[in-house]
Design a protein around this motif. Structure first.
Motif, short mmCIF file in Angstrom:
data_model
loop_
_atom_site.label_atom_id
_atom_site.label_comp_id
_atom_site.label_asym_id
_atom_site.label_seq_id
_atom_site.Cartn_x
_atom_site.Cartn_y
_atom_site.Cartn_z
N SER A 1 0.84 -1.19 0.00
CA SER A 1 0.00 0.00 0.00
C SER A 1 0.88 1.25 0.00
O SER A 1 2.02 1.22 0.44
N VAL B 1 1.14 5.64 0.60
CA VAL B 1 0.61 6.85 1.22
C VAL B 1 1.34 8.04 0.58
O VAL B 1 2.36 8.48 1.09
N ARG C 1 -8.57 12.65 -7.45
CA ARG C 1 -9.34 12.33 -6.24
C ARG C 1 -10.18 11.07 -6.45
O ARG C 1 -10.27 10.23 -5.55
N ILE D 1 -7.79 8.00 -6.35
CA ILE D 1 -7.36 7.66 -4.99
C ILE D 1 -8.53 7.07 -4.19
O ILE D 1 -8.36 6.11 -3.45
N ALA D 2 -9.73 7.63 -4.36
CA ALA D 2 -10.89 7.12 -3.63
C ALA D 2 -11.24 5.69 -4.05
O ALA D 2 -11.75 4.91 -3.25
N ARG E 1 -9.18 3.28 -4.71
CA ARG E 1 -8.12 2.32 -4.36
C ARG E 1 -8.02 2.20 -2.85
O ARG E 1 -7.76 3.18 -2.16
N ASP E 2 -8.19 0.97 -2.34
CA ASP E 2 -8.06 0.75 -0.90
C ASP E 2 -6.61 0.83 -0.46
O ASP E 2 -6.31 1.20 0.67
N ARG E 3 -5.70 0.49 -1.35
CA ARG E 3 -4.28 0.45 -1.00
C ARG E 3 -3.62 1.82 -1.03
O ARG E 3 -2.43 1.95 -0.79
N LEU E 4 -4.39 2.85 -1.34
CA LEU E 4 -3.84 4.19 -1.55
C LEU E 4 -4.54 5.20 -0.64
O LEU E 4 -5.76 5.31 -0.65
N THR E 5 -3.75 5.91 0.16
CA THR E 5 -4.27 6.96 1.02
C THR E 5 -3.39 8.19 0.82
O THR E 5 -2.18 8.11 1.01
N ALA E 6 -3.98 9.30 0.41
CA ALA E 6 -3.21 10.51 0.13
C ALA E 6 -3.37 11.52 1.26
O ALA E 6 -4.44 11.64 1.85
N HIS E 7 -2.29 12.23 1.56
CA HIS E 7 -2.30 13.31 2.54
C HIS E 7 -1.80 14.57 1.85
O HIS E 7 -0.90 14.52 1.01
#
Length: 179
Positions: A84, A86, A101, A104-105, A107-113
């Motif tokens: 995954s 970040v 956006r 990214i939304a 994909r469960d393996r992807l979290t953006a900050h």
């Protein structure tokens, strides 16, 4: 034309003047080159640098990366890291597009900050560009391909300098576990 010397001298109080014969109408600025880079860290492994240059001559006429180019770069990073991700984005408008956006939304393996505005000291890629700058200084590039080759050569050398990559990551005050 650019003078062949990088330093010169003159008497105190007088500005040095370097005369260059000939004329060149071909100018190329480093600012016209778009480059995307990711510094990646996976616990228990060495830090990595993944990058892609984007020359000015794209088939669609765009002069910079689109959100699809960043998507492809993230997919490449996912394939290389096998885990995954970040991404920590700066406030580039391409990072904030609706298409990115949605990607990214989905994909469960992807979290953006998102980084705060004007927080270049928190972005490790800015340190990568600073580490690359001395290899690019005082150099005249004949064409865009020469510039891209020089940037790739410099980034390829940085890819094997894991100590520099770790230094760029820890310079952001991120806590990295020991390998």
């Amino acid at each position: 034309m650019t003078p062949p010397t990088t330093r010169t001298w003159s008497r105190r109080g007088h500005s040095p003047v370097v005369r260059v014969r000939g004329r060149s109408r071909r100018r190329f600025s480093r600012r016209r080159l778009s480059m995307a880079a990711l510094t990646c860290h996976k616990p228990g492994e060495r830090s990595r640098l993944i990058y892609r240059p984007c020359p000015n001559t794209r088939p669609d006429g765009c002069k910079s990366f689109s959100w699809k180019d960043y998507r492809d770069l993230i997919q490449t990073a996912h394939q290389q890291l096998r885990g995954s991700s970040v991404p920590i984005w700066d406030n580039l408008n391409t990072h904030l597009t609706a298409g990115m956006r949605r990607y990214i939304a989905g994909r469960d393996r992807l979290t953006a900050h998102q980084l705060p505005s004007y927080a270049t000291d928190l972005n490790p890629v800015e340190s990568i560009w600073s580490a690359l700058r001395p290899t690019m200084a005082n150099r005249a590039f004949a064409d865009p391909h020469d510039l891209i080759a020089a940037v790739r050569r410099g980034l390829r050398q940085l890819q094997y300098r894991h100590d520099v990559l770790d230094g760029c990551l820890t310079g952001t005050r991120l806590v990295l576990p020991p390998p």
